[in-house]
Design a protein around this motif. Structure first.
Motif, PDB file in Angstrom:
ATOM      1  N   CYS A   1      52.261  27.969  31.876  1.00  0.00           N
ATOM      2  CA  CYS A   1      51.692  27.325  33.063  1.00  0.00           C
ATOM      3  C   CYS A   1      52.793  26.857  34.009  1.00  0.00           C
ATOM      4  O   CYS A   1      52.705  27.027  35.228  1.00  0.00           O
TER       5      CYS A   1
ATOM      6  N   ALA B   1      46.515  25.099  39.296  1.00  0.00           N
ATOM      7  CA  ALA B   1      45.118  25.518  39.149  1.00  0.00           C
ATOM      8  C   ALA B   1      44.950  26.989  39.535  1.00  0.00           C
ATOM      9  O   ALA B   1      44.242  27.744  38.858  1.00  0.00           O
ATOM     10  N   LEU B   2      45.593  27.408  40.620  1.00  0.00           N
ATOM     11  CA  LEU B   2      45.512  28.814  41.026  1.00  0.00           C
ATOM     12  C   LEU B   2      46.202  29.707  39.998  1.00  0.00           C
ATOM     13  O   LEU B   2      45.707  30.800  39.680  1.00  0.00           O
TER      14      LEU B   2
ATOM     15  N   GLY C   1      46.390  29.263  36.824  1.00  0.00           N
ATOM     16  CA  GLY C   1      45.467  29.437  35.717  1.00  0.00           C
ATOM     17  C   GLY C   1      44.363  30.422  36.041  1.00  0.00           C
ATOM     18  O   GLY C   1      43.978  31.245  35.206  1.00  0.00           O
ATOM     19  N   ARG C   2      43.863  30.363  37.273  1.00  0.00           N
ATOM     20  CA  ARG C   2      42.806  31.309  37.680  1.00  0.00           C
ATOM     21  C   ARG C   2      43.313  32.740  37.689  1.00  0.00           C
ATOM     22  O   ARG C   2      42.562  33.683  37.424  1.00  0.00           O
ATOM     23  N   LEU C   3      44.605  32.921  37.978  1.00  0.00           N
ATOM     24  CA  LEU C   3      45.214  34.249  38.005  1.00  0.00           C
ATOM     25  C   LEU C   3      45.707  34.683  36.633  1.00  0.00           C
ATOM     26  O   LEU C   3      46.365  35.720  36.502  1.00  0.00           O
TER      27      LEU C   3
ATOM     28  N   ARG D   1      42.062  29.916  45.492  1.00  0.00           N
ATOM     29  CA  ARG D   1      41.380  29.860  44.195  1.00  0.00           C
ATOM     30  C   ARG D   1      39.874  29.851  44.377  1.00  0.00           C
ATOM     31  O   ARG D   1      39.142  30.532  43.644  1.00  0.00           O
TER      32      ARG D   1
ATOM     33  N   PHE E   1      38.738  33.265  45.583  1.00  0.00           N
ATOM     34  CA  PHE E   1      39.141  34.370  44.710  1.00  0.00           C
ATOM     35  C   PHE E   1      37.972  34.961  43.938  1.00  0.00           C
ATOM     36  O   PHE E   1      37.852  36.180  43.803  1.00  0.00           O
ATOM     37  N   GLY E   2      37.085  34.101  43.406  1.00  0.00           N
ATOM     38  CA  GLY E   2      36.006  34.599  42.573  1.00  0.00           C
ATOM     39  C   GLY E   2      35.107  35.591  43.289  1.00  0.00           C
ATOM     40  O   GLY E   2      34.702  36.602  42.727  1.00  0.00           O
TER      41      GLY E   2
ATOM     42  N   LEU F   1      37.733  38.858  44.835  1.00  0.00           N
ATOM     43  CA  LEU F   1      38.886  39.072  43.967  1.00  0.00           C
ATOM     44  C   LEU F   1      39.732  40.257  44.415  1.00  0.00           C
ATOM     45  O   LEU F   1      40.910  40.124  44.723  1.00  0.00           O
TER      46      LEU F   1
ATOM     47  N   LEU G   1      41.378  38.143  33.124  1.00  0.00           N
ATOM     48  CA  LEU G   1      41.465  38.575  34.514  1.00  0.00           C
ATOM     49  C   LEU G   1      41.478  40.095  34.615  1.00  0.00           C
ATOM     50  O   LEU G   1      40.916  40.666  35.557  1.00  0.00           O
TER      51      LEU G   1
ATOM     52  N   GLU H   1      37.945  40.986  34.404  1.00  0.00           N
ATOM     53  CA  GLU H   1      37.227  40.628  35.626  1.00  0.00           C
ATOM     54  C   GLU H   1      37.538  41.599  36.750  1.00  0.00           C
ATOM     55  O   GLU H   1      36.644  42.043  37.482  1.00  0.00           O
TER      56      GLU H   1
END
Length: 762
Positions: free
Chosen positions: A216, A238-239, A241-243, A280, A283-284, A287, A400, A403
């Motif tokens: 991280c 936070a971003l 982690g999303r990536l 972030r 992104f969902g 993507l 990811l 996804e």
């Protein structure tokens, strides 16, 4: 230095000028035409634009590697292999090592770089021409002889060596050590980057260094390096982690945010995200568009798609007659984030007939799984060497990667086909495993996660006009998972499963067997929550429907009747409960047989009725008879067997034989803790029963400690207001006040509601 534009050759100066000119001249004489872009080569490692984050340990290890060794930095596309190699090359050059970097991205480029290396090593043009295509034909020997004559320390970097066929040489294999990859002489080292991480393909004399995702901290720093004005560190984390902490995607997102800030918003166009937080959130839904956006890429370089990095590997596998690896990966991406027991949930027959798959002759699924694992697109886990359970063999995908794969346009076009295959695979896997058998619970633990993902995707696709998976198939698999969660004591997960499938499969025919089973599961969850009034009402309504649609002696009808008897007993109607149990026993004996697991439950509960009527002699005799049959048919460790042992201990307690009762409760507690786990409701039930006996025997300190442990577990499992939790709290209060409590009214010193924890579960 980068190779010059074709119109700038006359003014190109630099360390690689002579190498380029010689290689280009060789190509003119040999092919009769000039090099294309692949011939404009530089074998000098390029400089890194940003600090390297999170890879210092492997970089230092590679720098400290002894001479005469070969190392492969391997991992999935975008994991930062080239970055590590460039960092090692840069530091090695600063220490006086001669360094060359070749690209093996394709055959043309690799050949051009090898020729340039040969020229740099002092090989004459005529000898070079003969080695590649003339009578000599010994290009690998020629280059390696020149390398071994070097006395100065050197490092050869071969980047993007994904296709091992390019490295092997004519008719050979890399592990032979006779092609382009060999063990260097005492003054040299060889460093390769590759997506292929199969040690057998490289050979035992090559050391592999797999790259995982970044930490991280390192991932956050990567974003801050590239977009220092895009937000605070917490937003960057936070971003990151999303990536998924994947270096390539972090790099792409950071460049996007650093460049989008220079562009004004265009009228009528959607506003681009300009901060870590906005990226972030956006992104969902967008993507692929964000990762592949031209905004995040320099205008002077060719357009690159970040989301295509894994497709490059799949293209390579297709060229190796492994084209079916692509649809296998795409199918796996539609399962959940949990490990996938692929031998159990991939419907082999359906795959071979699906329009998504084009299996070459002799191709099989294990071959595809192995190929995906070799190139780090999936991570395999292997069962213990002494185990033969196929559930131990699983693969996982980076969330990811899965996804992104699901969002590809060509995958979205066939979404219903992929979901139908997932549903069929889970249904077939469920049919091979018993949700009531703890030995099968590892499968059900994974299957439940995959059923949830399937239901999520079906909900997202609802209203799309496509048929999608068969609702009966999905509901049957989901109900089996719910049955597992009930017996495993995971009631919250069971309610979540039932709620999801009720919503997604609401259009099932209300009078179908599957829809009626779903109603039963909902009533059972109401029962387990302690609302016996509502549960009785639901059971009676369901029983009326089943008797109309099925018949009185149908196994599903008998289960509802069994559950209704359970509720009647809990509210004190022993006559009504006994009548229902005897009807259930008669029906099950007739259609299922005397030894069936469900028949034995009816006998067990009739013994409980005798105990509630204070006929302890009859209760003990029947419990021991049921125990004997359960030991014979189910085994000593089955939860039902342990439940009957618990009941025998309860009878001993009611008869006043506290020493024998405490000893049996202690033995059952040990076995339940071992087979079900210390936090299972049944384990807590026995622990509370033992605490009750300890209390009555005067061991107040041990009893208090046990009560507190049970109370803590039940509060976490059921909540503070559940009847089970309140009963334990009351027992603890009685102990603390040093008053003797009322004799228990249910097996194990618990109220009758706790008796239902597994009475109806099968």
């Amino acid at each position: 230095m980068n190779a010059p534009h074709s119109e700038q050759r006359r003014i190109w100066v630099g360390a690689d000028r002579d190498t380029y000119a010689a290689a280009n001249n060789l190509n003119i004489h040999h092919h009769g035409e000039r090099f294309g872009p692949a011939g404009q080569v530089s074998i000098t490692p390029r400089q890194l634009a940003y600090p390297v984050r999170g890879r210092q340990r492997i970089i230092e290890s590679l720098l400290a590697a002894p001479y005469g060794t070969v190392h492969v930095v391997c991992g999935t596309g975008g994991s930062g292999k080239t970055t590590v190699a460039l960092a090692v090359a840069t530091e090695a050059r600063s220490r006086g090592t001669e360094v060359w970097q070749l690209s093996a991205v394709d055959a043309t480029t690799f050949e051009a770089h090898l020729r340039a290396l040969a020229v740099r090593l002092g090989v004459g043009l005529e000898r070079l021409r003969l080695a590649w295509s003339g009578s000599a034909g010994d290009a690998p020997d020629l280059v390696w002889e020149a390398l071994e004559r070097r006395t100065q320390p050197w490092l050869l970097v071969i980047d993007n060596a994904d296709d091992l066929g390019l490295l092997a040489g004519a008719g050979g294999h890399v592990e032979d050590g006779s092609g382009w990859i060999r063990r260097p002489a005492a003054s040299g080292r060889l460093l390769i980057t590759s997506r292929n991480q199969n040690p057998e393909a490289w050979g035992v004399w090559v050391r592999l260094h797999p790259l995982d995702v970044l930490s991280c901290r390192a991932a956050t720093d990567m974003l801050l390096d590239r977009a220092p004005k895009a937000g605070a560190e917490a937003q960057a984390a936070a971003l990151a982690g999303r990536l998924g902490h994947l270096p390539l995607l972090l790099h792409q997102a950071g460049l996007y945010l650093s460049r989008v800030d220079r562009n004004p918003p265009w009228p009528g166009m959607p506003r681009c995200p300009r901060t870590f937080g906005e990226f972030r959130i956006t992104f969902g839904a967008h993507l692929n568009q964000l990762l592949d956006s031209a905004t995040g890429q320099p205008s002077h370089l060719p357009r690159q798609r970040a989301t295509a990095t894994w497709e490059v590997t799949l293209d390579l596998l297709a060229r190796q007659q492994l084209g079916h690896a692509r649809p296998v990966l795409r199918l796996l991406a539609h399962f959940g984030d949990a490990p996938i027991p692929y031998t159990e949930v991939l419907p082999c027959t359906a795959l071979h007939t699906s329009r998504l798959f084009r299996f070459e002759p002799g191709a099989d699924l294990q071959q595809a799984i192995n190929a995906l694992a070799e190139y780090a697109l999936v991570t395999p886990q292997t069962a213990d060497s002494h185990a033969h359970d196929p559930v131990g063999y699983t693969v996982t995908l980076h969330p990811l990667l899965a996804e992104i794969t699901r969002q590809l346009d060509e995958v979205r076009q066939h979404r219903s086909d992929y979901l139908a295959l997932v549903a069929r695979g889970l249904h077939e896997g469920a049919a091979r495993h018993d949700p009531r058998n703890p030995a099968d619970w590892p499968f059900w633990h994974l299957a439940t996660a995959h059923v949830h993902r399937l239901l999520e995707q079906m909900a997202d696709e609802a209203g799309g006009g496509d048929s999608g998976p068969d609702l009966e198939t999905v509901t049957v698999a989901a109900l089996a998972c719910s049955e597992y969660t009930r017996d495993a004591g995971r009631y919250g997960l069971g309610r979540d499963t039932v709620d999801r499938v009720t919503t997604v499969c609401a259009s099932l025919r209300s009078d179908s067997r599957t829809a009626l089973k779903l109603r039963f599961e909902r009533a059972r969850l109401t029962d387990l929550a302690g609302d016996i009034v509502a549960a009785e009402s639901e059971y009676r309504a369901l029983l009326d429907s089943q008797r109309q649609v099925l018949h009185d002696a149908d196994p599903d009808t008998l289960w509802t009747q069994h559950a209704l008897a359970h509720v009647l007993g809990r509210r004190g109607d022993l006559d009504g409960a006994e009548a229902e149990y005897r009807a259930v026993l008669a029906g099950r004996t007739r259609i299922l047989g005397t030894d069936h697991i469900d028949t034995l439950w009816a006998r067990h509960n009739l013994a409980w009725i005798a105990g509630q009527r204070c006929d302890l002699t009859a209760a003990e005799a029947e419990y021991r008879a049921v125990l004997k049959d359960r030991l014979r048919t189910l085994g000593a460790d089955h939860p039902h067997t342990l439940y009957t042992r618990h009941a025998v201990a309860w009878v001993l307690q009611r008869r006043g034989d506290l020493a024998a009762a405490e000893a049996e409760f202690r033995a059952v507690l040990e076995d339940r803790s071992r087979t079900l786990g210390p936090d299972h409701p049944h384990t807590l039930q026995t622990r509370r029963a033992r605490a009750r006996v300890l209390h009555r025997r005067g061991d107040l300190a041990t009893a208090e400690a046990e009560y507190r442990a049970v109370l803590d577990g039940q509060s976490r499992l059921f909540g503070p207001d559940h009847p089970h939790t309140r009963c334990t709290s009351q027992a603890l209060g009685e102990l603390l006040s040093r008053t003797e409590s009322t004799p228990p009214i249910g097996p194990g010193g618990v109220d009758l509601s706790s008796w239902g924890l597994s009475e109806g579960g099968s």
